[in-house]
Structures are given as structure tokens and as C-alpha cells.
Scaffold this active site. Structure first.
Site, PDB file in Angstrom:
ATOM      1  N   ARG A   5      13.565  52.734 -18.543  1.00 23.98           N
ATOM      2  CA  ARG A   5      14.870  53.077 -17.972  1.00 23.98           C
ATOM      3  C   ARG A   5      14.912  54.549 -17.607  1.00 23.98           C
ATOM      4  O   ARG A   5      14.103  55.359 -18.068  1.00 23.98           O
ATOM      5  CB  ARG A   5      15.987  52.781 -18.986  1.00 23.98           C
ATOM      6  CG  ARG A   5      15.849  53.604 -20.244  1.00 23.98           C
ATOM      7  CD  ARG A   5      17.107  53.659 -21.074  1.00 23.98           C
ATOM      8  NE  ARG A   5      16.862  54.349 -22.343  1.00 23.98           N
ATOM      9  CZ  ARG A   5      16.790  55.664 -22.486  1.00 23.98           C
ATOM     10  NH1 ARG A   5      16.957  56.466 -21.440  1.00 23.98           N
ATOM     11  NH2 ARG A   5      16.563  56.210 -23.666  1.00 23.98           N
ATOM     12  N   GLY A  36      16.712  58.365 -17.648  1.00 27.56           N
ATOM     13  CA  GLY A  36      17.353  59.151 -18.690  1.00 27.56           C
ATOM     14  C   GLY A  36      16.365  59.757 -19.669  1.00 27.56           C
ATOM     15  O   GLY A  36      15.153  59.745 -19.460  1.00 27.56           O
ATOM     16  N   TRP A  92      16.205  60.998 -24.191  1.00 24.85           N
ATOM     17  CA  TRP A  92      16.248  60.349 -25.497  1.00 24.85           C
ATOM     18  C   TRP A  92      17.648  59.814 -25.784  1.00 24.85           C
ATOM     19  O   TRP A  92      18.649  60.471 -25.483  1.00 24.85           O
ATOM     20  CB  TRP A  92      15.868  61.337 -26.601  1.00 24.85           C
ATOM     21  CG  TRP A  92      14.425  61.676 -26.653  1.00 24.85           C
ATOM     22  CD1 TRP A  92      13.821  62.811 -26.186  1.00 24.85           C
ATOM     23  CD2 TRP A  92      13.378  60.872 -27.212  1.00 24.85           C
ATOM     24  NE1 TRP A  92      12.470  62.759 -26.407  1.00 24.85           N
ATOM     25  CE2 TRP A  92      12.166  61.580 -27.040  1.00 24.85           C
ATOM     26  CE3 TRP A  92      13.341  59.629 -27.832  1.00 24.85           C
ATOM     27  CZ2 TRP A  92      10.944  61.085 -27.473  1.00 24.85           C
ATOM     28  CZ3 TRP A  92      12.125  59.139 -28.269  1.00 24.85           C
ATOM     29  CH2 TRP A  92      10.940  59.858 -28.093  1.00 24.85           C
ATOM     30  N   THR A  93      17.700  58.633 -26.392  1.00 26.38           N
ATOM     31  CA  THR A  93      18.977  58.129 -26.870  1.00 26.38           C
ATOM     32  C   THR A  93      18.756  57.366 -28.155  1.00 26.38           C
ATOM     33  O   THR A  93      17.627  57.003 -28.502  1.00 26.38           O
ATOM     34  CB  THR A  93      19.679  57.247 -25.824  1.00 26.38           C
ATOM     35  OG1 THR A  93      21.052  57.065 -26.203  1.00 26.38           O
ATOM     36  CG2 THR A  93      19.011  55.892 -25.688  1.00 26.38           C
ATOM     37  N   HIS A 108      19.871  54.012 -30.483  1.00 22.42           N
ATOM     38  CA  HIS A 108      20.512  52.697 -30.554  1.00 22.42           C
ATOM     39  C   HIS A 108      20.575  52.287 -32.012  1.00 22.42           C
ATOM     40  O   HIS A 108      19.646  52.551 -32.793  1.00 22.42           O
ATOM     41  CB  HIS A 108      19.722  51.640 -29.778  1.00 22.42           C
ATOM     42  CG  HIS A 108      19.747  51.831 -28.301  1.00 22.42           C
ATOM     43  ND1 HIS A 108      20.909  52.029 -27.584  1.00 22.42           N
ATOM     44  CD2 HIS A 108      18.744  51.847 -27.385  1.00 22.42           C
ATOM     45  CE1 HIS A 108      20.618  52.160 -26.303  1.00 22.42           C
ATOM     46  NE2 HIS A 108      19.318  52.056 -26.159  1.00 22.42           N
ATOM     47  N   GLY A 123      20.984  49.203 -19.007  1.00 21.92           N
ATOM     48  CA  GLY A 123      22.430  49.215 -18.785  1.00 21.92           C
ATOM     49  C   GLY A 123      23.159  50.345 -19.462  1.00 21.92           C
ATOM     50  O   GLY A 123      22.832  51.508 -19.250  1.00 21.92           O
ATOM     51  N   ALA A 177      25.538  51.840 -23.109  1.00 22.69           N
ATOM     52  CA  ALA A 177      25.731  51.770 -24.560  1.00 22.69           C
ATOM     53  C   ALA A 177      27.033  52.467 -24.911  1.00 22.69           C
ATOM     54  O   ALA A 177      27.200  53.657 -24.636  1.00 22.69           O
ATOM     55  CB  ALA A 177      24.563  52.428 -25.287  1.00 22.69           C
ATOM     56  N   CYS A 210      20.260  62.628 -24.786  1.00 23.33           N
ATOM     57  CA  CYS A 210      20.277  62.747 -23.327  1.00 23.33           C
ATOM     58  C   CYS A 210      19.960  64.167 -22.860  1.00 23.33           C
ATOM     59  O   CYS A 210      20.359  64.583 -21.767  1.00 23.33           O
ATOM     60  CB  CYS A 210      21.604  62.278 -22.756  1.00 23.33           C
ATOM     61  SG  CYS A 210      21.949  60.548 -23.136  1.00 23.33           S
TER      62      CYS A 210
END
Length: 236
Positions: A79, A81, A83-84, A86, A170, A172, A188
Site C-alpha cells: 500500500r 504511505g 509506517w502505521t 494496526h 483502504g 483505518a 505516517c
């Protein structure tokens, strides 16, 4: 005569996963569904999941922004972007649409407008809860501002991929995750602002209630009743 809509033009299927879905399993399922959508063998899908705790790296992620690499599993993903995080309490919505056709306010074959539509979807869902979600120039995601203290925090992330005009990955939305888990990354790529959630804002809704507002707001942006041809949907 059969007047039922074809798979290609039917409204997206909505599906909610029970429990925590391993991230790699979700990627495999998305890849299979995207291939089926492209082949005309399956309908579009909005898939609502929660994941076990992990950090994922988008295509723009930098290694130095993973500040605690041993805290949770890490995984590179295709995807967009950086780092994120979850984890439980975060509603992830995987959006698999055929972008060769328009969807409400989002015209066909326009990735920029598709991302704008995802932003608008989240903004409208938050508006259903009397939360003002805002865009920020040069930053991906949806932000909540405290104008009295001149601070702001991110409440929702967006990271999408489009493969031969079918979208996957998608958004979050932070419903009630443990916000301390964000300490292992620079979320991010933005270090000067914080991260928040609906519960942290004093809105103790359940995940099911969050799903209800997401579904209601979807039709306001991507529904057939919305005029096509513009990605500048009016504010709620």
C-alpha cells in the site's frame, strides 16, 4: 426478463470479519478478491476487520521511523504511505472497487478523486458522531483539531493500492485502540502531531456502532444517488 444488476454494477458487498484477522491472511484474501473482481467473477467488497497488533510499512516507509522494532511484528506491504499501527480497537476497512466505473462522487479512472472520496467518507462518518474530522495539506489521513490548545491528532489513516484499476487496502479508524502502541513508530512519518481515537475523545461507542456510521456515510459519498463527475463533495 432478469432485471437484477450484474456483478459489475451491483452495490459492493459488505462483510465483517469476526475476531482478529492475521494481516498476511487478509492480504491473501484481498489479492484473491481483487483478481475475481477484475475478471468479473465477484462483486466489489468493503471488508471490515481488526488485526492483532503489528506495524506495517507502506511504500514510502523509512527504516529509522520504526523506533521500536522488537515491540510488535513488522511487515512490508504494497500500500501507499509510511509506517502505521494496526491492532485491536481499530476498525480497518478494506475497499475493493472496480475504478473503471464511477462510484457516486468519484469518477471513473481517477485515483486522486478516489482517495479524496475515502477521506470524505471518514469525515462524514465522524460527523455522524459530532466529531469534526479535517484534511491537512501535505498529510494523508483525517485529523481532529483542538483549536483552544492549538494541537491536533490523527484519528484515521488511509493507505491504498490500485492494481489494474481495482483498489485494495483502504482506511483505518481509531475507535478504541491502545494508543501507547503507536510509540514504536513515527506514525505516517509525522512526529510533530499525536494520534487519538473516538474513545480518547470521550465517545465510547462499540465497534458495531462505528460500523453503522461507516456504512451510513458510505452511501453519502459512493452511493448511486450522489452526482458523478466531481471529487469535491460538499461538507456535511
Amino acid at each position: 426478463m432478469n432485471d437484477a444488476p450484474s456483478i459489475a454494477t451491483a452495490a459492493p458487498e459488505w462483510r465483517t470479519a469476526e475476531g482478529l484477522t492475521p494481516y498476511t491472511e487478509a492480504v491473501d484474501i484481498m489479492q484473491q478478491r481483487v483478481a475475481a473482481i477484475r475478471a468479473g467473477a465477484a462483486s466489489e467488497l468493503v471488508w471490515l476487520v481488526e488485526h492483532p497488533p503489528l506495524y506495517t510499512a507502506g511504500t514510502s516507509a523509512r527504516p529509522e521511523q520504526l523506533t521500536d522494532p522488537t515491540r510488535f511484528p513488522t511487515l512490508a506491504t504494497g500500500r501507499g504511505g509510511q509506517w502505521t499501527y494496526h491492532g485491536p480497537g481499530q476498525r480497518v476497512a478494506y475497499v475493493m472497487l472496480d475504478l473503471t466505473r464511477p462510484h457516486g462522487a468519484v469518477p471513473a479512472r481517477d485515483v486522486r478523486c478516489f482517495v479524496h472520496g475515502l477521506e470524505e467518507w471518514l469525515i462524514r462518518a465522524l460527523a455522524h458522531l459530532d466529531v469534526r474530522g479535517e484534511r491537512r495539506e501535505g498529510r494523508i489521513g483525517i485529523w481532529v483539531a483542538d483549536h483552544a490548545t492549538r494541537t491536533e491528532a490523527k484519528i484515521a489513516a488511509i493507505g491504498v493500492r490500485v492494481s489494474r484499476w481495482v483498489s485494495w487496502h483502504g482506511v483505518a479508524l481509531n475507535v478504541a485502540p491502545d494508543l501507547r502502541h503507536y510509540a514504536g513508530i513515527v506514525p505516517c512519518g509525522i512526529s510533530e502531531h499525536g494520534v487519538t481515537s473516538l474513545h480518547a475523545l470521550g465517545i465510547p461507542i462499540t465497534m458495531a456502532e462505528a460500523d453503522t456510521v461507516l456504512r451510513a456515510a458510505w452511501s453519502e459519498v459512493f452511493g448511486d444517488a450522489v452526482s458523478t463527475g466531481s471529487c469535491s463533495a460538499p461538507s456535511p
